[in-house]
Design a protein around this motif. Structure first.
Motif, PDB file in Angstrom:
ATOM      1  N   LYS A  77      33.067  56.948  52.654  1.00 32.32           N
ATOM      2  CA  LYS A  77      32.150  55.954  52.102  1.00 32.32           C
ATOM      3  C   LYS A  77      30.936  55.855  53.020  1.00 32.32           C
ATOM      4  N   SER A  85      28.934  53.771  44.094  1.00 29.66           N
ATOM      5  CA  SER A  85      29.543  52.448  43.865  1.00 29.66           C
ATOM      6  C   SER A  85      28.509  51.352  43.638  1.00 29.66           C
ATOM      7  N   THR A 115      36.982  49.810  40.567  1.00 35.68           N
ATOM      8  CA  THR A 115      37.839  49.547  41.722  1.00 35.68           C
ATOM      9  C   THR A 115      38.139  48.062  41.748  1.00 35.68           C
ATOM     10  N   ARG A 151      28.354  41.132  43.569  1.00 34.24           N
ATOM     11  CA  ARG A 151      27.340  40.627  44.511  1.00 34.24           C
ATOM     12  C   ARG A 151      25.985  40.449  43.822  1.00 34.24           C
ATOM     13  N   ASP A 197      41.127  48.069  45.137  1.00 32.64           N
ATOM     14  CA  ASP A 197      40.131  47.745  46.160  1.00 32.64           C
ATOM     15  C   ASP A 197      40.800  46.894  47.241  1.00 32.64           C
ATOM     16  N   PHE A 224      27.564  47.655  42.967  1.00 34.07           N
ATOM     17  CA  PHE A 224      28.277  46.399  43.282  1.00 34.07           C
ATOM     18  C   PHE A 224      27.904  45.323  42.260  1.00 34.07           C
ATOM     19  N   ASN A 274      36.912  49.045  52.705  1.00 34.14           N
ATOM     20  CA  ASN A 274      35.630  48.888  53.402  1.00 34.14           C
ATOM     21  C   ASN A 274      35.954  48.202  54.732  1.00 34.14           C
ATOM     22  N   ARG A 307      35.019  41.069  40.240  1.00 32.07           N
ATOM     23  CA  ARG A 307      35.496  39.712  40.570  1.00 32.07           C
ATOM     24  C   ARG A 307      36.445  39.130  39.528  1.00 32.07           C
ATOM     25  N   THR A 348      39.998  52.133  47.274  1.00 28.76           N
ATOM     26  CA  THR A 348      38.765  52.009  48.064  1.00 28.76           C
ATOM     27  C   THR A 348      39.003  50.960  49.146  1.00 28.76           C
ATOM     28  N   ALA A 353      32.151  48.585  41.432  1.00 33.76           N
ATOM     29  CA  ALA A 353      32.700  47.916  42.621  1.00 33.76           C
ATOM     30  C   ALA A 353      32.267  46.452  42.659  1.00 33.76           C
ATOM     31  N   SER A 354      32.858  45.717  43.605  1.00 38.25           N
ATOM     32  CA  SER A 354      32.614  44.284  43.724  1.00 38.25           C
ATOM     33  C   SER A 354      33.016  43.581  42.422  1.00 38.25           C
TER      34      SER A 354
END
Ligand code: E4P
Length: 218
Positions: free
Chosen positions: A83, A127, A183, A132, A6, A129, A28, A166, A26, A163-164
């Motif tokens: 995306k 995806s 990712t 978040r 990512d 997240f 963004n 951490r 990925t 995704a996202s």
């Protein structure tokens, strides 16, 4: 489980690609902006390094604009995945692009029903997240669990990209749940290698080997 990286940082991608750890990438708008380089140039370079899917995000918010951007981005390489944000216009664009054989990754997914809508529109990837959601006091991984279960119930082929991410726990849970892909930011990828007992064990092996060599010389 496949590992996507990512990031839009080409050096990081090269580093992990050499380790055989990059099944895809990925990006963004935030990640690309950090690089302070031309968007198309960065994406093209990433596609030259990585054989797998490379997600590049559209900026338009209307379906027509998204489709126009997507068609241009898709010309960069066969690896490109577009995306698209989880909006009504986004799903309209996904339907058009999927009919044209252009792969899509529906981003900013925060509920299982959004994931179901994305699949029905014909998304190649979705995806959810997790980080978040954790940030606002929800359990992000519960979303992944639900999406994987719903897709399994209906034999939906859309692949789930966690995704996202951490921290390593997100990666572990994603694998336990059976998500198709995580990712992973380079900082988290690095942490996956670490275990204090590995360091202690290696130090011990090398010390013992050194002692063995010394005794053989005596
Ligand atoms: C990847 O597809 C997402 O854009 C990314 O994982 C978002 O991560 P963040 O919530 O840490 O910005």
């Amino acid at each position: 489980m496949k590992f996507f990286l990512d990031t839009a940082n080409v050096d990081e991608i090269k580093k992990y690609a050499e380790l055989g750890l990059v099944d895809g990438v990925t990006t963004n708008p935030t990640l690309v902006a950090k690089e302070r380089r031309d968007f198309y140039e960065v994406v093209k370079e990433i596609c030259e390094i990585v054989d797998g899917p490379v997600s590049a995000e559209v900026i338009s918010t209307d379906a027509e604009g998204m489709v126009k951007e997507a068609r241009e981005l898709a010309k960069i390489s066969d690896n490109i995945v577009i995306k698209i944000p989880m909006t009504k216009d986004g799903m309209k664009a996904v339907k058009i692009l999927s009919a044209e054989g252009i792969k899509t990754n529906v981003t900013l997914v925060f509920s299982p029903l959004q994931a179901l809508l994305a699949a029905k529109a014909g998304a190649t990837y979705v995806s959810p997240f997790v980080g978040r959601l954790d940030d606002i006091g929800h359990v992000g991984m519960k979303l992944v669990e639900d999406v994987v279960k719903i897709y399994k119930n209906y034999d939906i082929k859309t692949e789930v990209i966690v995704a996202s991410v951490r921290h390593p726990w997100h990666v572990l849970e994603a694998a336990k749940i059976g998500a198709d892909i995580a990712t992973i930011p380079p900082s988290v990828m690095d942490k996956l290698f670490n275990h204090p007992l590995t360091d202690i064990g290696l130090e011990r092996f090398l010390k013992d080997w050194d002692n063995y060599l010394k005794t053989r010389k005596e």
